[in-house]
Design a protein around this motif. Structure first.
Motif, short mmCIF file in Angstrom:
data_model
loop_
_atom_site.label_atom_id
_atom_site.label_comp_id
_atom_site.label_asym_id
_atom_site.label_seq_id
_atom_site.Cartn_x
_atom_site.Cartn_y
_atom_site.Cartn_z
N ARG A 92 -3.69 92.16 120.14
CA ARG A 92 -3.79 92.84 118.86
C ARG A 92 -4.63 94.10 118.96
NH1 ARG A 92 -5.87 89.10 114.36
NH2 ARG A 92 -5.22 90.87 113.04
N GLN A 95 -2.49 96.67 120.50
CA GLN A 95 -1.49 97.14 119.55
C GLN A 95 -2.07 98.21 118.63
OE1 GLN A 95 1.73 94.54 118.01
NE2 GLN A 95 0.56 94.61 116.09
N TRP A 96 -3.31 98.00 118.17
CA TRP A 96 -3.93 98.99 117.30
C TRP A 96 -4.32 100.25 118.07
CZ3 TRP A 96 -2.90 99.03 112.55
CH2 TRP A 96 -2.76 97.87 111.81
N GLU A 135 1.43 101.02 106.48
CA GLU A 135 1.40 99.92 107.44
C GLU A 135 -0.02 99.41 107.64
OE1 GLU A 135 2.54 99.32 112.15
OE2 GLU A 135 3.62 100.82 110.96
N LEU A 136 -0.95 100.34 107.74
CA LEU A 136 -2.35 99.97 107.91
C LEU A 136 -2.87 99.24 106.67
CD1 LEU A 136 -4.99 100.17 109.59
CD2 LEU A 136 -5.37 102.39 108.49
N ALA A 138 -1.21 97.42 104.53
CA ALA A 138 -0.66 96.07 104.49
C ALA A 138 -1.39 95.15 105.45
CB ALA A 138 0.84 96.10 104.81
N ALA A 139 -1.68 95.64 106.65
CA ALA A 139 -2.37 94.83 107.64
C ALA A 139 -3.79 94.50 107.19
CB ALA A 139 -2.40 95.54 108.99
N LEU A 140 -4.48 95.48 106.62
CA LEU A 140 -5.84 95.24 106.16
C LEU A 140 -5.88 94.31 104.94
CD1 LEU A 140 -7.29 98.82 106.67
CD2 LEU A 140 -8.07 96.74 107.82
N GLU A 142 -3.83 91.82 104.54
CA GLU A 142 -3.70 90.50 105.13
C GLU A 142 -5.02 90.03 105.72
OE1 GLU A 142 -1.12 88.40 105.13
OE2 GLU A 142 -0.01 89.80 103.85
N GLN A 143 -5.76 90.96 106.33
CA GLN A 143 -7.07 90.60 106.87
C GLN A 143 -8.02 90.17 105.75
OE1 GLN A 143 -6.40 90.04 110.11
NE2 GLN A 143 -8.40 90.95 110.61
N LEU A 151 -9.94 95.13 111.56
CA LEU A 151 -8.53 95.12 111.91
C LEU A 151 -8.08 93.88 112.66
CD1 LEU A 151 -7.87 98.83 112.97
CD2 LEU A 151 -6.76 97.57 111.11
N TRP A 186 -12.14 98.98 104.06
CA TRP A 186 -12.34 98.95 105.52
C TRP A 186 -13.22 100.11 105.97
CZ3 TRP A 186 -9.42 102.53 108.75
CH2 TRP A 186 -9.62 102.34 110.13
#
Length: 224
Positions: A92, A95-96, A135-136, A138-140, A142-143, A151, A186
């Motif tokens: 992960r 990936q980032w 995209e970022l 949405a990922a944050l 979820e975090q 992240l 974040w």
């Protein structure tokens, strides 16, 4: 350890910030990037034929990619920034790090167009930047559902430092961050880290817009 540095470069800032957060001392060698284009002169081309900065020199080792520089600095000074060693965590983070290149190309390209008048399709650059920010976000989000502020895990890694500068500087390229509350939270978390340093355009907590959830924390109220 020498960093060939330009104060307005987000890539160079990543290295300076990583060093500050890990307590590693760097010797800064200022580069006349604009308007002098020193990075394309013979001295620096001998170190980095690609003609880009940052460049990190430690003895015989020369590193010219910001992601590699983050890995090296954290590996030397604070390996916890590299993650917990688990395969999924490592993947992960990688990936980032790859994602951060998209931020550089899109948001960074828009910033260069607006600030240094570099050629480019500003509409396409901004559109690509917005796609990456969504995209970022949405990922944050979820975090946040997992009560993790960063992240990859509940603590920062080099992934956060790789992505942070170009996101924070997105408004310089005409891309607003107002629509992304998870990103703004974040960025607050990154700015609150012990050892955090500024660069032009990236300031400390008291310079932030209001908390996306409405009320400032007590510490922020004191600072303001």
């Amino acid at each position: 350890m020498i960093l060939y540095d330009y104060i307005l470069s987000p890539g160079c800032y990543k290295a300076r910030l990583m060093a500050a957060l890990t307590g590693l001392e760097l010797t800064l060698r200022a580069v006349d990037f604009h308007p002098g284009a020193e990075h394309r002169g013979p001295e620096l081309l001998a170190l980095n034929p690609a003609g880009s900065i940052p460049i990190l020199v430690d003895g015989d080792l020369v590193l010219t990619e910001s992601a590699a520089i983050l890995v090296y600095i954290s590996g030397k000074a604070a390996p916890a920034w590299l993650g917990n060693g688990q395969p999924a965590t490592n993947a992960r983070i990688q990936q980032w790090l790859s994602f951060s290149a998209r931020l550089t190309a899109s948001l960074g390209g828009a910033r260069l167009h607006e600030m240094l008048h570099r050629p480019g399709d500003i509409v396409a650059l901004r559109a690509a930047g917005v796609t990456a920010l969504r995209e970022l976000e949405a990922a944050l989000f979820e975090q946040r559902l997992k009560n993790e502020a960063f992240l990859v895990t509940d603590r920062p890694t080099i992934a956060d430092i790789a992505c942070f500068p170009y996101v924070a500087l997105a408004p310089d390229g005409g891309v607003s961050l107002d629509a992304y509350p998870s990103i703004r939270l974040w960025m607050r978390a990154v700015r609150s880290l012990e050892g955090f340093i500024e660069m032009p355009g990236i300031h400390r907590l008291h310079e932030l817009k209001p908390d996306p959830h409405g009320l400032p924390s007590s510490s922020e109220a004191v600072e303001e």
